[in-house]
Motif scaffolding. Structure first.
Motif, mmCIF file in Angstrom:
data_model
loop_
_atom_site.group_PDB
_atom_site.id
_atom_site.type_symbol
_atom_site.label_atom_id
_atom_site.label_comp_id
_atom_site.label_asym_id
_atom_site.label_seq_id
_atom_site.Cartn_x
_atom_site.Cartn_y
_atom_site.Cartn_z
ATOM 1 N N GLU A 1 -11.057 47.349 -21.717
ATOM 2 C CA GLU A 1 -11.020 45.592 -21.434
ATOM 3 C C GLU A 1 -12.124 45.711 -19.897
ATOM 4 O OE1 GLU A 1 -10.639 42.353 -21.744
ATOM 5 O OE2 GLU A 1 -8.304 43.254 -21.525
ATOM 6 N N LEU A 2 -12.690 47.869 -19.498
ATOM 7 C CA LEU A 2 -13.258 47.652 -18.454
ATOM 8 C C LEU A 2 -14.684 48.032 -18.836
ATOM 9 C CD1 LEU A 2 -10.982 48.206 -15.588
ATOM 10 C CD2 LEU A 2 -12.522 45.491 -15.670
ATOM 11 N N VAL A 3 -14.492 48.983 -19.647
ATOM 12 C CA VAL A 3 -15.801 50.210 -20.850
ATOM 13 C C VAL A 3 -16.043 48.818 -21.112
ATOM 14 C CG1 VAL A 3 -15.625 51.430 -22.067
ATOM 15 C CG2 VAL A 3 -13.412 51.844 -21.280
ATOM 16 N N ALA A 4 -17.607 49.834 -20.687
ATOM 17 C CA ALA A 4 -19.054 49.357 -20.921
ATOM 18 C C ALA A 4 -18.766 49.542 -22.650
ATOM 19 C CB ALA A 4 -19.865 50.196 -20.361
ATOM 20 N N THR A 5 -19.377 48.414 -23.179
ATOM 21 C CA THR A 5 -19.800 48.086 -23.994
ATOM 22 C C THR A 5 -20.915 48.137 -24.812
ATOM 23 O OG1 THR A 5 -20.533 45.542 -23.962
ATOM 24 C CG2 THR A 5 -17.924 46.404 -24.894
ATOM 25 N N GLU A 6 -22.312 49.113 -23.734
ATOM 26 C CA GLU A 6 -23.401 49.231 -23.803
ATOM 27 C C GLU A 6 -23.727 50.114 -22.759
ATOM 28 O OE1 GLU A 6 -26.469 45.262 -22.896
ATOM 29 O OE2 GLU A 6 -24.318 44.471 -22.861
ATOM 30 N N GLY A 7 -24.875 50.995 -22.931
ATOM 31 C CA GLY A 7 -25.743 52.187 -23.190
ATOM 32 C C GLY A 7 -25.664 53.208 -22.941
ATOM 33 N N THR A 8 -25.296 54.059 -22.967
ATOM 34 C CA THR A 8 -25.251 55.568 -23.544
ATOM 35 C C THR A 8 -24.869 56.654 -23.148
ATOM 36 O OG1 THR A 8 -26.530 57.221 -24.083
ATOM 37 C CG2 THR A 8 -27.781 56.540 -22.041
ATOM 38 N N VAL A 9 -23.692 57.623 -23.949
ATOM 39 C CA VAL A 9 -22.836 58.089 -24.248
ATOM 40 C C VAL A 9 -24.046 59.769 -23.379
ATOM 41 C CG1 VAL A 9 -21.473 58.166 -25.664
ATOM 42 C CG2 VAL A 9 -23.527 59.660 -26.242
#
Ligand SMILES: [Fe+2]
Length: 273
Positions: free
Chosen positions: A108-116
């Motif tokens: 519910e809170l984890v980012a859906t964008e960005g990089t690993v």
């Protein structure tokens, strides 16, 4: 890009869109359309969950194969983003101020964008573990989920087609399959499943966490946009082959269709778990 190539790409893109957007699994999916109406029983939801867990677990294998067979460092890394995130590396971008480290575990809170890159690995952030948490209130345990032996023949056909096409050594085939998978996924099946699950949750299973499904729905639009960019990039490569790309896309969607048709057949024959 030279004008001639740009014109070729526009013509090719039209052919691609015909294959993808007119494919029966994208146009109408009997199973997800029925499911969205909210009449699924507990047995139906359990059966869907098990088959989906087999697909999403074996997808990790196909994703690794895609990474290994990547044609450039750039696509190798793009594939790794998906692979590592799938396994539990949280995208390195805070979604909300003041979040706690346990937010990393909650889809519910984890980012859906960005990089690993530089992101943190958390066991509990693996998508398979999200699915385990979804399955628990349905009475499904670890040992009942995600293994090849739990898949029906149509589910396994889909998984094997993912390995063969999405993970193909031939980059044109792999690109076509990847384009098809992402555009199918962005075409709305997550929303249909979520609609059905919300209704099921309110009637039968109040503590069912739906974030596995809602997180994936959120992420899909970016994936589809990404494969559009990727097509522009690979189109000019010397190895690129239009026909193999189209065949990869069409065959992949046939595999996707086999998965949903299998669930629809099972539904009509009263197969549940
Ligand atoms: Fe996932």
């Amino acid at each position: 890009m030279a004008t001639a190539t740009a014109r070729d790409l526009a013509t090719f893109k039209q052919r691609v869109d015909e294959v993808v957007h007119r494919h029966p699994v994208v146009v109408v999916n009997d199973y997800t359309r029925w499911f969205a109406a909210g009449d699924a029983s507990t047995g139906d939801v359990r059966h869907l969950t098990v088959q989906f867990s087999v697909f999403s677990h074996l997808f990790v294998e196909a994703q690794l194969r895609k990474v290994i067979n990547a044609e450039s460092l750039e696509s190798y890394r793009a594939g790794k983003e998906i692979l590592m995130n799938e396994l539990g590396v949280v995208f390195n971008r805070a979604r909300a101020e003041g979040g706690t480290s346990d937010d990393a575990l909650d889809p519910e809170l984890v980012a859906t964008e960005g990089t690993v890159d530089g992101g943190r690995f958390r066991f509990g952030a693996a998508h398979f573990e999200w699915l385990l948490r979804f399955a628990k209130p349905l009475g499904l345990e670890f040992g009942e989920l995600g293994k090849r032996r739990h898949g029906t023949p149509s589910t396994l056909f889909f998984c094997d087609e993912l390995m063969r096409l999405y993970g193909s050594e031939d980059p044109s085939t792999a690109e076509g399959a990847s384009y098809a998978v992402e555009h199918w996924a962005a075409a709305g099946f997550w929303k249909e499943l979520i609609a059905g699950l919300e209704s099921f949750k309110s009637k039968e299973c109040a503590d069912l966490p739906l974030a596995f499904w809602t997180w994936h729905d959120k992420v899909e639009d970016q994936h589809a946009a990404h494969t559009d960019d990727e097509l522009v990039e690979v189109y000019g490569e010397p190895w690129f082959d239009e026909e193999r790309f189209l065949a990869g896309a069409a065959d992949m969607l046939d595999g996707v269709k086999a998965f949903w048709d299998g669930l629809w057949r099972d539904k009509q024959q009263g197969v549940t778990r």
